[in-house]
Write an enzyme that holds these catalytic residues in place. Structure first.
Site, PDB file in Angstrom:
ATOM      1  N   ALA A  41       0.849  -1.192   0.000  1.00 38.59           N
ATOM      2  CA  ALA A  41       0.000   0.000   0.000  1.00 38.59           C
ATOM      3  C   ALA A  41       0.882   1.238   0.000  1.00 38.59           C
ATOM      4  O   ALA A  41       2.082   1.176   0.284  1.00 38.59           O
ATOM      5  CB  ALA A  41      -0.910  -0.010   1.222  1.00 38.59           C
TER       6      ALA A  41
ATOM      7  N   GLY B  92      -0.125  -5.155   0.576  1.00 35.40           N
ATOM      8  CA  GLY B  92      -1.241  -5.065  -0.347  1.00 35.40           C
ATOM      9  C   GLY B  92      -0.969  -5.725  -1.680  1.00 35.40           C
ATOM     10  O   GLY B  92      -1.903  -6.189  -2.342  1.00 35.40           O
TER      11      GLY B  92
ATOM     12  N   GLU C   9      -1.632  -9.341  -1.144  1.00 32.98           N
ATOM     13  CA  GLU C   9      -3.082  -9.492  -0.971  1.00 32.98           C
ATOM     14  C   GLU C   9      -3.806  -9.396  -2.310  1.00 32.98           C
ATOM     15  O   GLU C   9      -4.758 -10.147  -2.572  1.00 32.98           O
ATOM     16  CB  GLU C   9      -3.586  -8.439   0.008  1.00 32.98           C
ATOM     17  CG  GLU C   9      -3.131  -8.710   1.441  1.00 32.98           C
ATOM     18  CD  GLU C   9      -3.336  -7.532   2.369  1.00 32.98           C
ATOM     19  OE1 GLU C   9      -3.924  -7.729   3.440  1.00 32.98           O
ATOM     20  OE2 GLU C   9      -2.904  -6.409   2.029  1.00 32.98           O
TER      21      GLU C   9
ATOM     22  N   GLU D 173       3.174  -6.103   7.578  1.00 30.29           N
ATOM     23  CA  GLU D 173       2.464  -5.014   8.247  1.00 30.29           C
ATOM     24  C   GLU D 173       2.874  -4.831   9.702  1.00 30.29           C
ATOM     25  O   GLU D 173       2.937  -3.698  10.197  1.00 30.29           O
ATOM     26  CB  GLU D 173       0.944  -5.253   8.161  1.00 30.29           C
ATOM     27  CG  GLU D 173       0.346  -5.037   6.785  1.00 30.29           C
ATOM     28  CD  GLU D 173       0.407  -6.265   5.892  1.00 30.29           C
ATOM     29  OE1 GLU D 173      -0.162  -6.236   4.789  1.00 30.29           O
ATOM     30  OE2 GLU D 173       1.036  -7.268   6.311  1.00 30.29           O
TER      31      GLU D 173
END
Length: 269
Positions: free
Chosen positions: A74, A119, A122, A142
């Protein structure tokens, strides 16, 4: 199908294959709010086309621009300015996006070269399967930032590699190589270069495109729906899918061609 110009994506449609390239190499293709918005617009086009039932496309490849990353994660610069409520909104938008990829009635392959972290990992896991180069790197780091997965990692990682391995990777934030990801079952195949990776994904989707589109769509839907069900519930759902296949023209053409020793010409309904 018509795709507009996107500030963060390159999108092409050729020979029933849609290729989506996240094109922010200067930021290692990080998932900014604009990337999420652009991906959502592309998915709107794909979903509308799929709903028309004309099979204008039969497969999707999603990859990252440049040589260093699929998606490095992200966009942390954006995240540092978010309130808790804004973070929840970002998470739910990305959840809707990944669910839309899963809902497409055609296979979606993540072609991973370089970093697929946070991300990025993911997003890749929301695809039907993952192809990667040996230089690829996967992980959910994370916890090293005081964060937790927000785009599906706590759910899909254990579905892919099992709960024990997933917990280790999520708790430690450890990165794994493409080769280890293959061993763990996160990745389906490893390729020597980015060009070989994309060619391999295209070859697989071409092979799938020769099959009955209604059957492939039903298999994808069934596999997605049986996850988490008991064996008895899953078998009941499979039986219903099997019943539905017998209502299609594709089934009649496929069995006819088999008995006649011909190549089937599936009508797609």
């Amino acid at each position: 199908m018509h795709f507009t110009e996107y500030s963060t994506l390159l999108v092409s449609h050729e020979d029933s294959l849609v290729s989506i390239t996240i094109n922010r190499p200067e930021a290692l293709n990080a998932l900014s709010s604009q990337v999420i918005e652009d991906l959502g617009q592309v998915l709107d086009v794909l979903t509308t086309a799929a709903d028309d039932g004309d099979w204008l496309f039969r497969g999707v490849i999603i990859t990252g621009g440049g040589e260093k990353a699929f998606v490095a994660g992200a966009d942390i610069r954006e995240m540092t300015a978010m309130t808790a409520d804004e973070a929840w909104e970002c998470s739910t938008r990305m959840h809707a996006l990944t669910l839309a990829f899963e809902a497409l009635p055609v296979p979606v392959i993540a072609a991973v070269n370089g970093f697929a972290l946070g991300g990025g990992c993911e997003l890749a896991m929301a695809c039907d399967f993952i192809y990667a180069t040996s230089s690829a790197s996967f992980g959910q780091p994370e916890v090293s930032l005081g964060l937790v997965p927000g785009f599906g990692g706590s759910v899909r990682l254990q579905q892919r590699v099992g709960p024990a391995v997933a917990r280790e990777l999520l708790y430690t934030g450890r990165r794994i190589s493409g080769d280890e990801a293959l061993r763990l079952g996160l990745v389906n195949a490893i390729f020597g270069s980015r060009d070989e990776l994309l060619a391999g994904a295209q070859k697989t989707l071409a092979a799938i495109a020769r099959q009955s589109p209604t059957a492939v769509a039903t298999v994808k839907r069934t596999v997605g729906r049986v996850d988490g069900l008991s064996t008895t519930e899953g078998l009941a759902l499979e039986a219903e899918s099997f019943r539905q296949a017998f209502t299609t023209s594709d089934m009649r053409e496929g069995t006819r061609a088999f008995l006649a020793k011909e190549k089937p010409a599936f009508p797609g309904h």
